[in-house]
Design an enzyme around this catalytic site. Structure first.
Site, PDB file in Angstrom:
ATOM      1  N   LYS A   1      15.838  91.974  61.253  1.00  0.00           N
ATOM      2  CA  LYS A   1      15.863  91.075  60.085  1.00  0.00           C
ATOM      3  C   LYS A   1      16.716  89.843  60.316  1.00  0.00           C
ATOM      4  O   LYS A   1      16.296  88.728  60.076  1.00  0.00           O
ATOM      5  CB  LYS A   1      16.522  91.820  58.917  1.00  0.00           C
ATOM      6  CG  LYS A   1      15.647  92.483  57.973  1.00  0.00           C
ATOM      7  CD  LYS A   1      16.362  92.899  56.692  1.00  0.00           C
ATOM      8  CE  LYS A   1      17.792  93.292  56.731  1.00  0.00           C
ATOM      9  NZ  LYS A   1      18.147  94.613  57.159  1.00  0.00           N
TER      10      LYS A   1
ATOM     11  N   ARG B   1      19.274  94.722  48.002  1.00  0.00           N
ATOM     12  CA  ARG B   1      19.311  96.024  48.659  1.00  0.00           C
ATOM     13  C   ARG B   1      19.282  97.181  47.673  1.00  0.00           C
ATOM     14  O   ARG B   1      19.296  98.331  48.096  1.00  0.00           O
ATOM     15  CB  ARG B   1      20.588  96.124  49.477  1.00  0.00           C
ATOM     16  CG  ARG B   1      20.400  95.882  50.972  1.00  0.00           C
ATOM     17  CD  ARG B   1      21.764  96.005  51.531  1.00  0.00           C
ATOM     18  NE  ARG B   1      21.934  96.302  52.896  1.00  0.00           N
ATOM     19  CZ  ARG B   1      22.255  95.412  53.830  1.00  0.00           C
ATOM     20  NH1 ARG B   1      22.235  94.138  53.566  1.00  0.00           N
ATOM     21  NH2 ARG B   1      22.556  95.815  55.039  1.00  0.00           N
TER      22      ARG B   1
ATOM     23  N   ARG C   1      23.798  96.727  70.637  1.00  0.00           N
ATOM     24  CA  ARG C   1      24.100  95.423  70.055  1.00  0.00           C
ATOM     25  C   ARG C   1      25.579  95.062  70.261  1.00  0.00           C
ATOM     26  O   ARG C   1      26.465  95.895  70.048  1.00  0.00           O
ATOM     27  CB  ARG C   1      23.793  95.532  68.558  1.00  0.00           C
ATOM     28  CG  ARG C   1      23.533  94.259  67.866  1.00  0.00           C
ATOM     29  CD  ARG C   1      22.554  94.433  66.743  1.00  0.00           C
ATOM     30  NE  ARG C   1      23.086  95.093  65.559  1.00  0.00           N
ATOM     31  CZ  ARG C   1      22.480  95.039  64.375  1.00  0.00           C
ATOM     32  NH1 ARG C   1      21.359  94.370  64.231  1.00  0.00           N
ATOM     33  NH2 ARG C   1      22.984  95.667  63.342  1.00  0.00           N
TER      34      ARG C   1
ATOM     35  N   ARG D   1      29.992  95.745  66.567  1.00  0.00           N
ATOM     36  CA  ARG D   1      30.314  95.790  65.140  1.00  0.00           C
ATOM     37  C   ARG D   1      30.719  97.212  64.797  1.00  0.00           C
ATOM     38  O   ARG D   1      30.055  98.143  65.208  1.00  0.00           O
ATOM     39  CB  ARG D   1      29.055  95.429  64.331  1.00  0.00           C
ATOM     40  CG  ARG D   1      28.981  93.997  63.926  1.00  0.00           C
ATOM     41  CD  ARG D   1      27.637  93.663  63.354  1.00  0.00           C
ATOM     42  NE  ARG D   1      27.277  94.463  62.181  1.00  0.00           N
ATOM     43  CZ  ARG D   1      26.188  94.223  61.440  1.00  0.00           C
ATOM     44  NH1 ARG D   1      25.386  93.241  61.737  1.00  0.00           N
ATOM     45  NH2 ARG D   1      25.905  94.974  60.394  1.00  0.00           N
TER      46      ARG D   1
ATOM     47  N   ARG E   1      24.362 104.110  57.130  1.00  0.00           N
ATOM     48  CA  ARG E   1      23.621 102.914  56.716  1.00  0.00           C
ATOM     49  C   ARG E   1      22.143 103.254  56.507  1.00  0.00           C
ATOM     50  O   ARG E   1      21.504 102.726  55.610  1.00  0.00           O
ATOM     51  CB  ARG E   1      23.781 101.792  57.750  1.00  0.00           C
ATOM     52  CG  ARG E   1      25.185 101.208  57.740  1.00  0.00           C
ATOM     53  CD  ARG E   1      25.433 100.315  58.934  1.00  0.00           C
ATOM     54  NE  ARG E   1      24.602  99.136  58.949  1.00  0.00           N
ATOM     55  CZ  ARG E   1      24.304  98.437  60.044  1.00  0.00           C
ATOM     56  NH1 ARG E   1      24.773  98.839  61.212  1.00  0.00           N
ATOM     57  NH2 ARG E   1      23.564  97.368  59.979  1.00  0.00           N
TER      58      ARG E   1
END
Ligand code: AMP
Length: 220
Positions: A17, A92, A130, A163, A174
């Site tokens: 996204k 969300r 990531r 992160r 999440r």
């Protein structure tokens, strides 16, 4: 795409996204509003708001609707949003979607939702690979977009970091938040008659996915 639209990017954590929001914002010359980026900046700057949301983000939970809505509302009223904008990571929850719906009505924006569909196993592999630069914020992926030199930012030479909320346990939380709180938002969009464009993402180049999304947006 219809001018003066609100483009809502939707999809699970790690679906790409954020990357698509950046590429689309560039291609369509629209401002990109990422609530996650806004919160991360506050955390980095050590503001009152940053201190309030830090622990929630680290736990992979959602910040309260009241707080997020307040931030989005004032951001969308800024002059750069007058011709349309891209929302990344908002709404969300259903209460967020309800507020946004009223806000878009008032601002006279048409709505288009892009729903990114990506296989769960691809997502898990992608998120754990990531990394980002703590200085300039550039993002990398150790598999699909590695830096030239191992774990070092191409631009800043700084050591790349992960992160905190990309670590495995937090990631699971999440996903839970996504399934429980965010997926119902899609039903809300459909019931409210929004145009929902579904695009399958995967392991291809991000630019290819952007081109596919743009082609779908231009279909009508
Ligand atoms: P993101 O970068 O979009 O994955 O956002 C990172 C984190 O910021 C999320 O896991 C939440 O803790 C918080 N956050 C971002 N956007 C929202 C939102 N619309 N509602 C609630 N929390 C949010």
């Amino acid at each position: 795409m219809i001018p003066n639209s609100a483009l809502l990017l939707f999809g699970p954590p790690g679906s790409g996204k954020g990357t698509q929001a950046v590429l689309l914002a560039d291609a369509l010359r629209l401002p990109r509003i990422s609530t996650g980026d806004i919160f991360r900046q506050h955390v980095k700057d050590g503001t009152v708001l940053g201190r309030e949301v830090q622990a929630i983000m680290q736990a992979g939970q959602l910040v309260s609707d009241e707080l997020v809505n307040r931030i989005v509302e004032s951001r969308l009223e800024q002059p750069d949003c007058a011709g349309g904008f891209i929302l990344d990571g908002y709404p969300r929850t259903v209460p967020q979607a309800e507020l946004l719906d009223r806000l878009l009505e008032r601002l006279g924006k048409s709505r288009v939702v892009v729903n990114l569909l990506v296989d769960y196993n691809i997502i898990v592999g992608r998120i754990t690979a990531r990394r980002s630069c703590p200085v300039c914020g550039a993002s990398y992926n150790l598999v699909s977009k590695p830096p030239q030199q191992d774990l070092v930012c191409d631009r800043e030479g700084a050591g790349l970091v992960q992160r905190e909320d990309d670590q495995e346990e937090v990631m699971r939380k999440r996903f839970e938040a996504y399934d429980l709180q965010t997926l119902p938002v899609l039903d809300f969009f459909r019931e409210a008659g929004y145009r929902v464009v579904e695009v399958v993402g995967g392991n291809g180049a991000p630019e290819e996915l952007t081109a596919a999304i743009r082609a779908r947006l231009d279909e009508e």
